[in-house]
Design a protein around this motif. Structure first.
Motif, short mmCIF file in Angstrom:
data_model
loop_
_atom_site.label_atom_id
_atom_site.label_comp_id
_atom_site.label_asym_id
_atom_site.label_seq_id
_atom_site.Cartn_x
_atom_site.Cartn_y
_atom_site.Cartn_z
N UNK A 94 10.91 -11.83 -4.15
CA UNK A 94 9.69 -11.89 -4.97
C UNK A 94 9.25 -10.49 -5.39
N UNK A 95 9.40 -9.51 -4.50
CA UNK A 95 9.07 -8.13 -4.86
C UNK A 95 10.02 -7.62 -5.94
N UNK A 96 11.30 -7.99 -5.84
CA UNK A 96 12.27 -7.59 -6.87
C UNK A 96 11.92 -8.21 -8.21
N UNK A 97 11.42 -9.46 -8.21
CA UNK A 97 11.00 -10.11 -9.45
C UNK A 97 9.82 -9.38 -10.08
N UNK A 98 8.89 -8.95 -9.26
CA UNK A 98 7.73 -8.22 -9.77
C UNK A 98 8.18 -6.88 -10.34
N UNK A 99 9.11 -6.24 -9.64
CA UNK A 99 9.59 -4.92 -10.07
C UNK A 99 10.29 -5.01 -11.42
N UNK A 100 11.09 -6.05 -11.64
CA UNK A 100 11.80 -6.18 -12.92
C UNK A 100 10.85 -6.56 -14.05
N UNK A 101 9.73 -7.21 -13.73
CA UNK A 101 8.79 -7.62 -14.77
C UNK A 101 7.84 -6.53 -15.20
N UNK A 102 7.86 -5.36 -14.54
CA UNK A 102 6.94 -4.27 -14.85
C UNK A 102 7.70 -3.11 -15.45
N UNK A 129 7.96 -3.43 1.27
CA UNK A 129 7.28 -2.92 0.07
C UNK A 129 7.86 -1.56 -0.33
N UNK A 130 8.06 -0.69 0.66
CA UNK A 130 8.61 0.63 0.40
C UNK A 130 10.04 0.52 -0.11
N UNK A 131 10.82 -0.36 0.48
CA UNK A 131 12.22 -0.55 0.07
C UNK A 131 12.30 -1.05 -1.36
N UNK A 132 11.31 -1.87 -1.79
CA UNK A 132 11.30 -2.39 -3.15
C UNK A 132 10.74 -1.37 -4.14
N UNK A 133 10.25 -0.23 -3.64
CA UNK A 133 9.75 0.81 -4.54
C UNK A 133 8.25 0.85 -4.70
N UNK A 134 7.54 -0.02 -4.02
CA UNK A 134 6.08 -0.03 -4.09
C UNK A 134 5.54 0.99 -3.08
#
Length: 158
Positions: A94-102, A129-134
């Motif tokens: 889900x975090x990866x989906x958010x990252x690709x949509x921004x 969160x940190x691993x996903x770039x947030x």
């Protein structure tokens, strides 16, 4: 017969009144007070989310950005993204989906965790969160003017 008398200086037919120089604001004030009451009653109802027993803190509030990503961990350890409960192991995708949509800079994440949840669980979520770039993570707490019981010398928080 007084009916046929006309005052001197007054015209009987075709007379026009002078424009009114004052505006009656009473109806406007009445409407505004009703709207104020409606907003005062409905404003607390607009605050929706997952009920969580937040810890206390004396930290200052951060400036609010547009549309932060809201993560919540309730007392049972269930993770919510917004108001949607996530299945175990679903958070990274889900975090990866958010990252690709921004495009551009990633939004800030507000993390709310129940005070009864294990610290390791909170750190595991922060690691994802940190691993996903947030990297902009704000932890939400209850505001208090007195020091929280856990650092004021009371054993209540332990």
């Amino acid at each position: 017969m007084a009916m046929g008398l006309v005052r001197p200086g007054k015209r009987q037919r075709g007379s026009r009144r002078a424009p009114m120089a004052e505006i009656n604001v009473t109806p406007f004030v009445d409407v505004m007070l009703v709207l104020l009451i409606i907003f005062m009653v409905t404003a607390p109802l607009l605050n929706t989310g997952v009920p969580v027993d937040l810890p206390d803190s004396r930290a200052n509030a951060l400036p609010e950005e547009a549309e932060p990503v809201e993560l919540t961990i309730d007392g049972a350890g269930t993770i919510y993204l917004g108001e949607d409960a996530l299945a175990p192991g679903e958070l990274p995708e889900r975090l990866a989906d958010i990252r690709t949509g921004v495009e551009g800079e990633l939004p800030q994440v507000t993390l709310r965790a129940s005070r009864s949840i294990d610290y390791g669980r909170v750190m595991a979520v922060m690691g994802e969160l940190n691993r996903a770039g947030f990297n902009q993570i704000a932890m939400v707490t209850n505001s208090t003017s007195a020091p929280p019981a856990s650092i004021a010398g009371s054993d209540e928080g332990q």
